[in-house]
Design an enzyme around this catalytic site. Sequence first.
Site, short mmCIF file in Angstrom:
data_model
loop_
_atom_site.label_atom_id
_atom_site.label_comp_id
_atom_site.label_asym_id
_atom_site.label_seq_id
_atom_site.Cartn_x
_atom_site.Cartn_y
_atom_site.Cartn_z
CG ASP A 4 -37.59 8.22 -59.40
OD1 ASP A 4 -38.42 8.02 -58.51
OD2 ASP A 4 -37.55 9.10 -60.00
CB SER A 43 -32.78 10.25 -64.28
OG SER A 43 -33.48 10.35 -63.11
N PRO A 86 -40.78 9.21 -71.66
CG PRO A 86 -42.98 10.09 -71.29
CD PRO A 86 -41.99 8.75 -71.10
N GLY A 138 -42.16 12.57 -64.47
CA GLY A 138 -42.32 11.87 -63.27
C GLY A 138 -42.37 10.10 -63.67
N GLY A 183 -39.51 8.43 -63.89
CA GLY A 183 -38.25 7.76 -63.41
C GLY A 183 -37.43 7.63 -64.57
O1 PMV Z 1 -38.51 13.00 -60.08
P1 PMV Z 1 -39.96 12.48 -60.08
O2 PMV Z 1 -41.07 13.23 -60.49
O3 PMV Z 1 -40.15 11.18 -60.50
O4 PMV Z 1 -40.25 12.47 -58.50
C1 PMV Z 1 -39.76 11.53 -57.45
C2 PMV Z 1 -40.30 11.48 -56.20
C3 PMV Z 1 -40.01 12.57 -55.36
O5 PMV Z 1 -40.57 12.05 -54.07
C4 PMV Z 1 -40.83 13.85 -55.24
C5 PMV Z 1 -38.75 13.17 -55.34
C6 PMV Z 1 -37.78 11.97 -54.54
O6 PMV Z 1 -36.53 11.89 -54.51
O7 PMV Z 1 -38.48 10.85 -54.11
#
Ligand code: PMV
Length: 297
Positions: free
Chosen positions: A137, A93, A85, A89, A91
Amino acid sequence: MPLSAFGPGKVILLGEHGVVYGHPALAGAISLGVTARAVQSDAPSLDMPEGLTAPQLDALERAFAVAVRRAKYPKVAVELLSELPLSMGLGSSGALSVATARVLLHAARGAAPAVRDVEALALEMEKEFHGTPSGVDHTTSARGGLVLFQKGRAVAVKSARPIGMVVALVGPRASTKLTVGALRDRTKRWPKRYRRLFEHIAVLGREGAAAVRKGGLGALGDIMNVNQGLLASLGLSSPPIEDMVYRLRGLGALGAKLTGAGGDGGAVLGLFEEPSRSAVALRRQGVECFVTELGAD
Ligand code: PMV
């Protein structure tokens, strides 16, 4: 040809947001992810996936253009298939960037690329999606397994036991960029108070990695719960997230916390000895969720 490559999604067990300020985060690759397929073609092209918003399509187009240029224009048509999805959060992308980087570099060089080359290209793509990502990520996606990530470097964390997680989807949320930016404003305004919270979260990340290495799931769960409390202190939780955290704890989770940027929605993790049974119970409550085992190859 044809080529196919997979980029797994990720969950952050401990340390999101702190990782943006150079503190450690413990993250793990999950079973769901993005597959990129490439077939020979006259020129590089990307078959745009359906269901993306205009800004998402824009970012994907820019990211693909950057990747193609850096990979020296391999003559392939790329197609993406995602099980993740978006903007939850998990990852998506980063996973997309890793899968795409793998097929483009493989096509350009005629051999599977080294992980560090995949990471370098995926980072350039991630910048188009997130501006200034910490890199947790795409690094977790490229390495797989569990990693302790800090300042662009990742150390593999070997788990003494399988780590069963239920990932519950709470709902749509603001973009990571927006949530990270709002927290940055608060941090600039009240630096000492916020620094103390980040330092505490950093300690939890290291303690969590030690607990994973020893197979101490009880300790890991407790650390996750404390991390959730600190994320709430940073203003990153919300009623739907807290509701899910308490539902998971009510089902016997050893620990439960938001994962990723948080804010007004996204995904919540529950650590369980027997995650499948808890996922069934959660689905009966009408919650969309899946089970993933962390630390597996
Ligand atoms: O984009 P997300 O929801 O997977 O958040 C990544 C984690 C953060 O620490 C919030 C941002 C980052 O760049 O590490």
